[in-house]
Design a protein around this motif. Structure first.
Motif, PDB file in Angstrom:
ATOM      1  N   GLY A 572       0.525  -1.220   0.095  1.00  0.00           N
ATOM      2  CA  GLY A 572      -0.622   0.286  -0.318  1.00  0.00           C
ATOM      3  C   GLY A 572       0.647   1.254  -0.281  1.00  0.00           C
ATOM      4  O   GLY A 572       0.406   2.574   0.264  1.00  0.00           O
ATOM      5  N   ARG A 573       1.709   1.223   0.061  1.00  0.00           N
ATOM      6  CA  ARG A 573       2.486   2.225  -0.118  1.00  0.00           C
ATOM      7  C   ARG A 573       2.864   3.562  -0.989  1.00  0.00           C
ATOM      8  O   ARG A 573       2.195   4.584  -0.693  1.00  0.00           O
ATOM      9  N   ALA A 574       2.369   2.811  -2.253  1.00  0.00           N
ATOM     10  CA  ALA A 574       1.812   4.170  -3.557  1.00  0.00           C
ATOM     11  C   ALA A 574       0.502   4.809  -2.844  1.00  0.00           C
ATOM     12  O   ALA A 574       0.505   5.758  -3.185  1.00  0.00           O
ATOM     13  N   LEU A 575      -0.462   3.996  -2.061  1.00  0.00           N
ATOM     14  CA  LEU A 575      -1.389   4.941  -1.449  1.00  0.00           C
ATOM     15  C   LEU A 575      -1.462   5.653  -0.722  1.00  0.00           C
ATOM     16  O   LEU A 575      -2.623   7.310  -0.539  1.00  0.00           O
ATOM     17  N   ALA A 576      -0.325   5.762   0.010  1.00  0.00           N
ATOM     18  CA  ALA A 576       0.270   6.275   1.305  1.00  0.00           C
ATOM     19  C   ALA A 576       0.886   7.932   1.444  1.00  0.00           C
ATOM     20  O   ALA A 576       1.338   8.849   1.133  1.00  0.00           O
ATOM     21  N   ASP A 577       1.949   7.056  -0.288  1.00  0.00           N
ATOM     22  CA  ASP A 577       3.165   8.355  -0.341  1.00  0.00           C
ATOM     23  C   ASP A 577       3.739   8.663  -1.550  1.00  0.00           C
ATOM     24  O   ASP A 577       3.421   8.168  -2.472  1.00  0.00           O
ATOM     25  N   ALA A 578       3.287   9.803  -1.547  1.00  0.00           N
ATOM     26  CA  ALA A 578       3.523  10.334  -2.981  1.00  0.00           C
ATOM     27  C   ALA A 578       4.654   9.906  -3.810  1.00  0.00           C
ATOM     28  O   ALA A 578       4.916   9.832  -4.670  1.00  0.00           O
ATOM     29  N   ASP A 579       5.949  10.149  -2.722  1.00  0.00           N
ATOM     30  CA  ASP A 579       7.054   9.525  -3.248  1.00  0.00           C
ATOM     31  C   ASP A 579       6.606   7.998  -3.714  1.00  0.00           C
ATOM     32  O   ASP A 579       7.643   8.532  -5.372  1.00  0.00           O
ATOM     33  N   ALA A 580       6.647   7.528  -3.029  1.00  0.00           N
ATOM     34  CA  ALA A 580       6.409   5.965  -3.594  1.00  0.00           C
ATOM     35  C   ALA A 580       5.496   5.423  -4.585  1.00  0.00           C
ATOM     36  O   ALA A 580       5.915   4.776  -5.518  1.00  0.00           O
ATOM     37  N   ALA A 581       4.280   6.946  -4.847  1.00  0.00           N
ATOM     38  CA  ALA A 581       3.726   6.535  -6.176  1.00  0.00           C
ATOM     39  C   ALA A 581       4.234   7.323  -7.277  1.00  0.00           C
ATOM     40  O   ALA A 581       3.930   6.477  -8.616  1.00  0.00           O
ATOM     41  N   LEU A 582       5.218   7.887  -6.967  1.00  0.00           N
ATOM     42  CA  LEU A 582       5.712   8.890  -8.154  1.00  0.00           C
ATOM     43  C   LEU A 582       6.361   7.761  -8.832  1.00  0.00           C
ATOM     44  O   LEU A 582       7.069   7.709 -10.498  1.00  0.00           O
ATOM     45  N   LYS A 583       7.195   7.149  -7.932  1.00  0.00           N
ATOM     46  CA  LYS A 583       7.946   6.125  -8.817  1.00  0.00           C
ATOM     47  C   LYS A 583       7.792   4.556  -8.888  1.00  0.00           C
ATOM     48  O   LYS A 583       7.964   3.989 -10.038  1.00  0.00           O
ATOM     49  N   LEU A 584       6.885   4.312  -8.349  1.00  0.00           N
ATOM     50  CA  LEU A 584       6.188   3.051  -9.122  1.00  0.00           C
ATOM     51  C   LEU A 584       5.265   3.751 -10.277  1.00  0.00           C
ATOM     52  O   LEU A 584       5.468   2.726 -10.844  1.00  0.00           O
ATOM     53  N   GLU A 585       4.601   5.008 -10.547  1.00  0.00           N
ATOM     54  CA  GLU A 585       3.889   5.530 -11.220  1.00  0.00           C
ATOM     55  C   GLU A 585       5.144   5.650 -12.671  1.00  0.00           C
ATOM     56  O   GLU A 585       5.026   4.915 -13.836  1.00  0.00           O
ATOM     57  N   ARG A 601       2.278   4.370 -23.344  1.00  0.00           N
ATOM     58  CA  ARG A 601       3.031   4.273 -22.276  1.00  0.00           C
ATOM     59  C   ARG A 601       0.991   5.407 -21.734  1.00  0.00           C
ATOM     60  O   ARG A 601       0.907   5.890 -22.653  1.00  0.00           O
ATOM     61  N   PRO A 602       0.823   4.727 -20.666  1.00  0.00           N
ATOM     62  CA  PRO A 602      -0.194   6.093 -20.103  1.00  0.00           C
ATOM     63  C   PRO A 602       0.328   7.001 -20.209  1.00  0.00           C
ATOM     64  O   PRO A 602       1.409   7.221 -19.717  1.00  0.00           O
ATOM     65  N   ALA A 603      -0.412   7.858 -19.804  1.00  0.00           N
ATOM     66  CA  ALA A 603      -0.411   9.256 -19.591  1.00  0.00           C
ATOM     67  C   ALA A 603      -0.249   9.446 -18.343  1.00  0.00           C
ATOM     68  O   ALA A 603       0.274  10.359 -17.871  1.00  0.00           O
ATOM     69  N   ARG A 604      -0.935   8.529 -17.392  1.00  0.00           N
ATOM     70  CA  ARG A 604      -0.594   8.735 -16.115  1.00  0.00           C
ATOM     71  C   ARG A 604      -1.652   7.255 -15.772  1.00  0.00           C
ATOM     72  O   ARG A 604      -1.843   6.385 -16.052  1.00  0.00           O
ATOM     73  N   VAL A 605      -0.858   7.004 -14.481  1.00  0.00           N
ATOM     74  CA  VAL A 605      -0.572   5.813 -13.383  1.00  0.00           C
ATOM     75  C   VAL A 605      -1.468   6.069 -12.025  1.00  0.00           C
ATOM     76  O   VAL A 605      -0.788   6.674 -11.855  1.00  0.00           O
ATOM     77  N   ARG A 606      -2.538   5.895 -11.602  1.00  0.00           N
ATOM     78  CA  ARG A 606      -2.956   6.826 -10.328  1.00  0.00           C
ATOM     79  C   ARG A 606      -2.797   5.006  -9.747  1.00  0.00           C
ATOM     80  O   ARG A 606      -3.489   4.166 -10.084  1.00  0.00           O
TER      81      ARG A 606
END
Ligand code: AMP
Length: 655
Positions: A572-585, A601-606
């Motif tokens: 769940g890190r990408a759900l709680a932490d913006a940096d982790a989300a950016l990295k996973l994206e 390639r998707p324009a965004r990954v949410r």
């Protein structure tokens, strides 16, 4: 209703003639297809004329020009040697390498024979597959024509695809030989093809016995001993080769081209020889109004169906020069920025017919409008746009700027040539904004209710656009190696009726003009390129931290649509932490670009904690898409957990 091309007119004030020239032509094509197409067949050369125009005895399969023998390469090249051997056949312009070179029909004939002899030396014969993974260089066209010449089946894969997509296609096509190059180039950035190809061959269960490579000097190549051959070496050995055309049955296979559908596995759209040649010759005359000795400029790529039909075969069959362009629409031959490069080429090569996509025009719209009046464009008779819906501002901008008819045309990889447009060569009917026009000759196009299969005949009733068989010449024969998939996918989707589904929604107005309202399936259209959301989802699922994913197409001002991915991460890190989300994206985007190509390639990954589904577990992609586009998601009574859609709504509105 507004009009924006050619003769400006108001439909309401126009008298409706009893039967216009085009309507008469159209009626003949659907009332007496055999007589109609027998007449069109005279537009090409036959070695032996057909004995039966149409064999429709096993619907939905249509076999055209049975008993006839011909050859696409003969019709595209050899046939013109008598009258126009020294006229331009292929004009190559690369703003990536600063190259500009013209091949006459005589020179093209020699190049194609050299390539045909090279392929034959590598063991290629009639019916063998040759996969072509090439940038937009003349050698790609030589290879296609060489295959056609010797009866090999070409399978061109768009150069923008990466190893994963390429491997799937190699495995399905089982090519004896792959034709490729060291690299392509886009906006000055060199993309090495050879490592992508090597990786694809490694991934594929099928291994080609030989690879023929054009070395452009753009990227180093490691040659695999015994398998890889330099095209230049082979061409030298076969410099003066004389390779006669192999006469093929009209119903033999000319090529396959892969296209996306609802499943993750792309379909090999298979086309014949004679029907395709006739369909293209007829379309060059009746739709594009292109004449021998003139120049045709299509800005597409040989990797797409437009490239097959209207960069390589169509213009050449018509005796026209085809302008093959490698580069962006905004870069000059001196590699400096130049938003007027296409118009400079129209002037220089006296282009009479031009073909592009709405996205390309939207890119040009950002350039100085004075560039449109800087060059002498008096040779140009019309600009054809296809591949995605044409929006009004874009149509008006280019129409006003060029002062020539802008002709929207609707078709698909499956059809091979326009299905709905205006047949300018027969009758220059006025266009209506937002509509590609009327059904083309040979196409019995209907609108059916998607659930009941009932025909919708009233004006502006929305349904699925279908084609009643038998489909006209040039239309796909089947899915490569999979007749059952052809029948099940395309001909059984409307209840109770065996009709070909385009998988597009549409309406028809009171004057018989069609309007295309988007896909009924999970196919999206990014900058005129067709992508399956399932393919992208499968690729994203390959990332170790992805539990679930949904990909939808979302409206975009420039590209028409972009892919948007919603991912449920395993941790769940990408759900709680913006940096982790950016990295996973970033990681997920890389997976897609590496496997399928940057295009997908998707324009965004949410990141979300759950995906909206029905109670039976079906992903509600359409509801996600609606929310992303700030539209009403419609009936959600079958949705399992409303909080999932709410979460997406919040993510989108906070963006
Ligand atoms: P492709 O097989 O890649 O050529 O994509 C075909 C699809 O692109 C069609 O099924 C439509 O969804 C879309 N398309 C092509 N041409 C048009 C057009 N002129 N207007 C609207 N949609 C189009």
């Amino acid at each position: 209703m507004q009009f924006w091309h050619g003769r400006q007119a108001d439909s309401k004030n126009q008298e409706t003639p009893q039967m216009s020239r085009y309507e008469d032509f159209y009626r003949q094509s659907v009332d007496a297809p055999e007589a109609f197409w027998a007449e069109q067949a005279r537009l090409i050369d036959w070695q032996a004329p057909p004995t039966q125009v149409l064999d429709a005895s096993q619907p939905p399969f249509a076999r055209w020009f049975v008993g006839g023998t011909t050859n696409l390469c003969h019709n595209a090249v050899d046939r013109h040697l008598a009258d126009r051997a020294d006229q331009p056949a292929l004009v190559f312009v690369s703003t990536e390498t600063g190259t500009e070179k013209t091949y006459s029909f005589r020179e093209l004939h020699a190049e194609v024979q050299r390539t045909a002899a090279s392929l034959a030396a590598l063991g290629v014969g009639k019916g063998d597959r040759v996969l072509i993974y090439m940038p937009m260089i003349p050698e790609a066209a030589f290879a296609m024509l060489a295959c056609a010449r010797i009866g090999a089946i070409h399978c061109v894969v768009f150069g923008g695809f990466a190893s994963g997509s390429l491997a799937t296609r190699i495995e399905d096509a089982e090519p004896k030989v792959v034709v490729s190059a060291d690299a392509g180039s886009r906006g000055g950035k060199v993309i090495a093809y050879k490592p992508l190809l090597d990786e694809a061959i490694r991934l594929s269960k099928h291994k080609p016995s030989a690879v023929m490579l054009t070395d452009r000097g753009l990227a180093p190549m490691d040659l695999v001993a015994g398998r890889d051959h330099l095209a230049a070496d082979l061409a030298l050995q076969h410099h003066d080769a004389v390779v006669p055309c192999t006469w093929l049955a009209a119903t033999d296979i000319s090529y396959t081209i892969y296209t996306s559908g609802t499943t993750g596995k792309p379909k090999g759209v298979q086309r014949d020889v004679g029907g395709y040649a006739v369909a293209l010759a007829a379309s060059m005359k009746h739709i594009f109004d292109g004449r021998a000795g003139e120049t045709y400029f299509s800005t597409s790529d040989i990797g797409w169906v437009v490239g097959h039909s209207y960069i390589v075969y169509g213009p050449l069959i018509a005796g026209m020069a085809t302008l093959m362009y490698e580069g962006l629409p905004t870069q000059g031959i001196d590699k400096q920025p130049d938003g007027g490069i296409w118009w400079r080429l129209v002037e220089k090569y006296k282009v009479t017919v031009m073909f592009s996509a709405p996205t390309a025009v939207r890119v040009l719209k950002k350039q100085d409008p004075a560039l449109l009046s800087k060059y002498d464009l008096s040779s140009l008779r019309a600009l054809f746009l296809a591949g995605e819906p044409l929006d009004e501002p874009t149509a008006r901008w280019i129409s006003n700027g060029l002062g020539v008819p802008i002709i929207d045309n609707y078709w698909q990889t499956e059809s091979g040539w326009p299905m709905i447009t205006i047949a300018n060569g027969i009758e220059a009917k006025p266009s209506k904004f937002g509509s590609p026009g009327v059904p083309m000759y040979g196409y019995r196009i209907k609108i059916l209710h998607e659930a009941t299969g009932e025909e919708l005949t009233g004006p502006n009733e929305k349904g699925v656009v279908v084609v009643e068989g038998p489909t006209p010449p040039g239309f796909m024969q089947t899915v490569w190696k999979d007749d059952q998939r052809f029948v099940d996918t395309y001909w059984k989707s409307v209840p109770g009726k065996m009709v070909y589904s385009t998988f597009d929604w549409g309406i028809r107005d009171e004057d018989g003009y069609f309007y295309i309202l988007g896909r009924t399936d999970d196919v999206i259209n990014v900058a005129g390129h067709r992508l399956g959301t399932r393919e992208i989802e499968e690729s994203i699922s390959g990332h170790a931290n992805v539990a679930e994913v949904a990909v939808v197409g979302v409206a975009d001002a420039l590209k028409g649509q972009v892919a948007m991915a919603f991912v449920v991460p395993k941790d769940g890190r990408a759900l709680a932490d913006a940096d982790a989300a950016l990295k996973l994206e970033g990681e997920i985007m890389k997976v897609v670009a590496d496997q399928l190509g940057a295009l997908a390639r998707p324009a965004r990954v949410r990141f979300v904690s759950g995906l909206p589904k029905t109670r039976s577990g079906k992903l509600l992609r359409r509801a996600i898409q609606a929310v992303c586009e700030q539209r009403d998601p419609g009936d959600l009574t079958t949705m399992d957990d409303p909080a999932t859609l709410q979460q997406i709504k919040q993510l989108v509105s906070s963006a």
